[in-house]
Write a protein that holds these residues in place. Structure first.
Motif, mmCIF file in Angstrom:
data_model
loop_
_atom_site.group_PDB
_atom_site.id
_atom_site.type_symbol
_atom_site.label_atom_id
_atom_site.label_comp_id
_atom_site.label_asym_id
_atom_site.label_seq_id
_atom_site.Cartn_x
_atom_site.Cartn_y
_atom_site.Cartn_z
ATOM 1 N N UNK A 138 0.682 -1.160 -0.070
ATOM 2 C CA UNK A 138 0.314 -0.120 -0.088
ATOM 3 C C UNK A 138 0.802 1.150 0.205
ATOM 4 N N UNK A 139 0.988 2.084 -1.114
ATOM 5 C CA UNK A 139 1.985 3.160 -1.049
ATOM 6 C C UNK A 139 1.138 4.328 -1.609
ATOM 7 N N UNK A 140 1.033 5.307 -0.703
ATOM 8 C CA UNK A 140 0.335 6.412 -0.992
ATOM 9 C C UNK A 140 -1.274 6.338 -1.445
ATOM 10 N N UNK A 141 -1.675 5.318 -0.609
ATOM 11 C CA UNK A 141 -3.146 5.276 -0.964
ATOM 12 C C UNK A 141 -3.452 4.249 -2.252
ATOM 13 N N UNK A 142 -2.482 3.654 -2.721
ATOM 14 C CA UNK A 142 -2.693 2.753 -3.742
ATOM 15 C C UNK A 142 -2.377 1.306 -3.284
ATOM 16 N N UNK A 143 -3.492 0.326 -3.016
ATOM 17 C CA UNK A 143 -3.007 -1.004 -2.755
ATOM 18 C C UNK A 143 -2.537 -1.895 -3.989
ATOM 19 N N UNK A 144 -1.904 -2.407 -3.849
ATOM 20 C CA UNK A 144 -1.320 -3.308 -4.898
ATOM 21 C C UNK A 144 -1.021 -4.676 -4.281
ATOM 22 N N UNK A 145 -1.671 -5.920 -4.679
ATOM 23 C CA UNK A 145 -1.485 -7.535 -4.576
ATOM 24 C C UNK A 145 -0.855 -8.314 -5.527
ATOM 25 N N UNK A 146 -0.468 -7.836 -6.746
ATOM 26 C CA UNK A 146 -0.065 -8.584 -7.770
ATOM 27 C C UNK A 146 1.323 -8.668 -7.897
ATOM 28 N N UNK A 147 1.769 -9.646 -7.090
ATOM 29 C CA UNK A 147 3.267 -10.058 -6.911
ATOM 30 C C UNK A 147 3.311 -11.509 -6.944
ATOM 31 N N UNK A 148 4.532 -11.957 -7.354
ATOM 32 C CA UNK A 148 4.809 -13.379 -7.769
ATOM 33 C C UNK A 148 4.967 -14.230 -6.551
ATOM 34 N N UNK A 149 4.164 -14.659 -5.803
ATOM 35 C CA UNK A 149 4.202 -15.420 -4.648
ATOM 36 C C UNK A 149 3.291 -16.627 -4.980
ATOM 37 N N UNK A 150 3.100 -17.420 -3.873
ATOM 38 C CA UNK A 150 2.247 -18.716 -3.815
ATOM 39 C C UNK A 150 0.733 -17.992 -3.630
ATOM 40 N N UNK A 151 0.608 -17.018 -3.023
ATOM 41 C CA UNK A 151 -0.666 -16.367 -2.823
ATOM 42 C C UNK A 151 -1.357 -15.555 -3.780
ATOM 43 N N UNK A 152 -0.693 -15.622 -4.853
ATOM 44 C CA UNK A 152 -1.311 -14.773 -5.944
ATOM 45 C C UNK A 152 -2.516 -15.241 -6.176
ATOM 46 N N UNK A 153 -3.610 -14.163 -6.339
ATOM 47 C CA UNK A 153 -4.874 -14.677 -6.815
ATOM 48 C C UNK A 153 -5.680 -15.121 -5.460
ATOM 49 N N UNK A 154 -5.073 -15.132 -4.286
ATOM 50 C CA UNK A 154 -5.786 -15.724 -3.153
ATOM 51 C C UNK A 154 -5.777 -14.634 -1.977
ATOM 52 N N UNK A 155 -5.381 -13.370 -2.468
ATOM 53 C CA UNK A 155 -5.109 -12.395 -1.058
ATOM 54 C C UNK A 155 -6.022 -11.347 -1.528
#
Length: 279
Positions: A61-78
């Motif tokens: 979460x940077x300056x009010x912009x959330x982002x969850x699209x990262x290369x991890x095993x939790x991609x698509x489940x968070x």
């Protein structure tokens, strides 16, 4: 610049005090990793990471912009909630591990929090077996000594307990429990015909139970023709040993006779004697 800022924040997190929290979840369910932002702390940036088996970004979460699209095993489940808590769904068995949250406020102050997530499978339905102890002449008449064995297949970290129907707790439970409470020994009498015992299995996120009426097994295993396992062994073991010995002697005799015949019929065998020279 953004990459340098992220790396600097992660490096600074190592120097901060760590607050631990334990969280449990069920395979297939969901879990919420709470951010718990301190009072008066105005969040500018937030970074969620998975620390095991390797460090991976999960959400930011940077300056009010959330982002969850990262290369991890939790991609698509968070899902990163507005209060910066992280939800994971559906949970998988391999999701257990440590997670860290780094918070940065508008003044550049930081807060760090680490949570340990443990994911459990739902306990399977237990199986109870009833074993009847053969009377040895020392126990009171018309009583039945019973061992109840409770087993849960393919489950780990399971806790076992027993409950007698209609009773707040078992009588002298410590004297009759064995193998981490998987086995219960009880003594039944004529007044226990309808007494029901339940085996309860549980882990931190699930439980199951099964009930039995042990006196029914007592009736099925008593009678004038019943014999104890000791009597059976006294007969079966000597007979088994005699049969085994007879088999060994038979094999040895066959092998010895066959070898003797081969030696007598061999074309390479020679006869020793004296020969009279001709004059």
């Amino acid at each position: 610049m953004a990459v340098w800022t992220l790396q600097s924040l992660l490096l600074w997190e190592v120097l901060l005090p760590v607050v631990w929290a334990q969280v449990q979840g069920l395979v297939g369910g969901s879990v919420l990793l709470e951010a718990e932002v301190p009072s008066g702390f105005r969040v500018r940036d937030a970074i969620w990471r998975s620390l095991w088996p390797s460090e991976k970004l999960v959400a930011t979460f940077f300056h009010g912009a959330p982002e969850t699209l990262y290369d991890s095993r939790f991609l698509g489940r968070t899902r990163l909630h507005s209060n910066l808590s992280l939800e994971i769904q559906p949970l998988e068995q391999g999701d257990s591990g440590n997670f860290s949250l780094l918070l940065v406020d508008t003044r550049g102050r930081t807060e760090s929090r680490t949570l340990q997530l443990t994911v459990y499978e739902a306990v399977s339905r237990p199986t109870v077996q009833v074993f009847i102890a053969i009377a040895d002449g020392t126990q009171p008449p018309r009583t039945c000594q019973v061992f109840l064995s409770c087993v849960v297949p393919n489950s780990s970290e399971v806790t076992y307990s027993w409950q007698q129907e209609g009773a707040a707790e078992l009588r002298d439970p410590q004297q009759g429990l064995f193998i981490d409470s998987q086995v219960l020994r009880i003594s039944l009498g004529p007044g226990d015909e309808d007494t029901i015992y339940s085996c309860i299995v549980s882990n931190p996120v699930s439980w199951d139970s099964v009930a039995v009426t042990p006196w029914e097994s007592c009736l099925q295993n008593t009678g004038p023709g019943d014999k104890s396992y000791k009597d059976i062994l006294l007969v079966a073991v000597p007979i088994s040993l005699l049969l085994l010995l007879a088999g060994i002697l038979s094999i040895w005799h066959c092998a010895f006779g066959s070898g003797k015949k081969r030696r007598n019929n061999s074309p390479n065998s020679t006869t020793t004697g004296t020969e009279t020279p001709l004059v």
